[in-house]
Design an enzyme around this catalytic site. Structure first.
Site, PDB file in Angstrom:
ATOM      1  N   VAL A  44     -34.443  -8.822 -21.419  1.00 30.24           N
ATOM      2  CA  VAL A  44     -33.125  -8.611 -21.684  1.00 30.24           C
ATOM      3  C   VAL A  44     -33.058  -7.763 -22.663  1.00 30.24           C
ATOM      4  O   VAL A  44     -31.915  -6.944 -22.707  1.00 30.24           O
ATOM      5  CB  VAL A  44     -32.555 -10.012 -22.019  1.00 30.24           C
ATOM      6  CG1 VAL A  44     -30.942 -10.153 -22.495  1.00 30.24           C
ATOM      7  CG2 VAL A  44     -32.712 -11.152 -20.707  1.00 30.24           C
ATOM      8  N   CYS A  45     -33.695  -7.894 -23.852  1.00 33.93           N
ATOM      9  CA  CYS A  45     -33.406  -6.985 -25.193  1.00 33.93           C
ATOM     10  C   CYS A  45     -33.547  -5.557 -24.559  1.00 33.93           C
ATOM     11  O   CYS A  45     -32.803  -4.530 -25.363  1.00 33.93           O
ATOM     12  CB  CYS A  45     -34.389  -7.537 -26.159  1.00 33.93           C
ATOM     13  SG  CYS A  45     -33.953  -9.340 -26.774  1.00 33.93           S
ATOM     14  N   THR A  46     -34.464  -5.204 -23.805  1.00 37.03           N
ATOM     15  CA  THR A  46     -34.822  -3.889 -23.462  1.00 37.03           C
ATOM     16  C   THR A  46     -33.504  -3.213 -22.633  1.00 37.03           C
ATOM     17  O   THR A  46     -33.196  -2.272 -22.958  1.00 37.03           O
ATOM     18  CB  THR A  46     -35.818  -3.781 -22.453  1.00 37.03           C
ATOM     19  OG1 THR A  46     -36.984  -4.197 -23.099  1.00 37.03           O
ATOM     20  CG2 THR A  46     -36.064  -2.192 -21.671  1.00 37.03           C
TER      21      THR A  46
END
Length: 211
Positions: A44-46
């Site tokens: 998700v953070c990517t």
């Protein structure tokens, strides 16, 4: 002690993918966004860092500097940044702060033991030119941030900081705004030459004043 709206954003010095950063000095006289990630190489953070990089010009137009922070060490950040650039078709140029000792995470109350004993929560802070916290949004690990909303709120904060208005529900840049209750209708008519629409004595609209 938790950080609240209106508090001075804690200053810090940290290593980043763009060199050593002193937070307040780095922000200068502009606005800032600091957003946290539980760890590098998370899916998700990517996508979030990729989206932030793609919005580089939008943040620049708003005189806003963006910084990401993760508790992983700096060498890990460089590898992750390569993955972000590859998978999200972008080029991450904003700093990714290294916080392996969780100093920033502690200053900004990013560790919520009931959510995770080991990882920071995914919080986003908007900091004004006065170095005060203007917005705090905290997301669970499973839900990606809506950066259209981040830009919308940033527009609202910058508008309302300089004019005696507030923004209604779902407002976006260019739409009518609300005259704040502290200003009388008589004064509002003088202050806002584009016109004032009175729906109720406490609910009055005017075209966005900085357009």
């Amino acid at each position: 002690m938790s950080l609240r709206l209106g508090d001075i954003a804690p200053d810090f010095t940290a290593q980043s993918t763009e060199g050593e950063i002193n937070f307040h000095e780095y922000l200068g006289e502009g606005w800032g966004i600091l957003f946290s990630h539980p760890a590098d190489y998370t899916p998700v953070c990517t996508t979030e860092l990729g989206k932030t990089a793609l919005l580089k010009e939008e943040f620049a137009k708003r005189n806003t500097k963006v910084l990401a922070v993760s508790v992983d060490p700096l060498d890990s950040h460089f590898g992750w940044r390569n993955d972000i650039n590859e998978t999200q078709n972008t080029n991450v140029e904003f700093p990714i702060l290294a916080d392996p000792e969780r100093n920033i995470a502690t200053l900004y109350d990013m560790i919520h033991p009931n959510a995770s004993e080991k990882a920071t929560v995914r919080s986003l802070f908007i900091i004004g030119p006065d170095k005060k916290v203007k917005l705090i949004i905290t997301y669970p690990a499973s839900t990606g941030r809506n950066f259209t909303e981040v830009l919308r709120v940033l527009d609202s904060l910058q508008l309302t900081a300089n004019h005696s208005v507030a923004t209604p529900a779902d407002w976006t840049h260019g739409e009518d705004v609300i005259v704040v209750p502290a200003i009388s209708t008589e004064d509002a008519i003088q202050k806002f030459p584009k016109g004032v629409k009175v729906v109720k004595p406490y609910l009055r609209y005017t075209p966005q004043p900085n357009l």
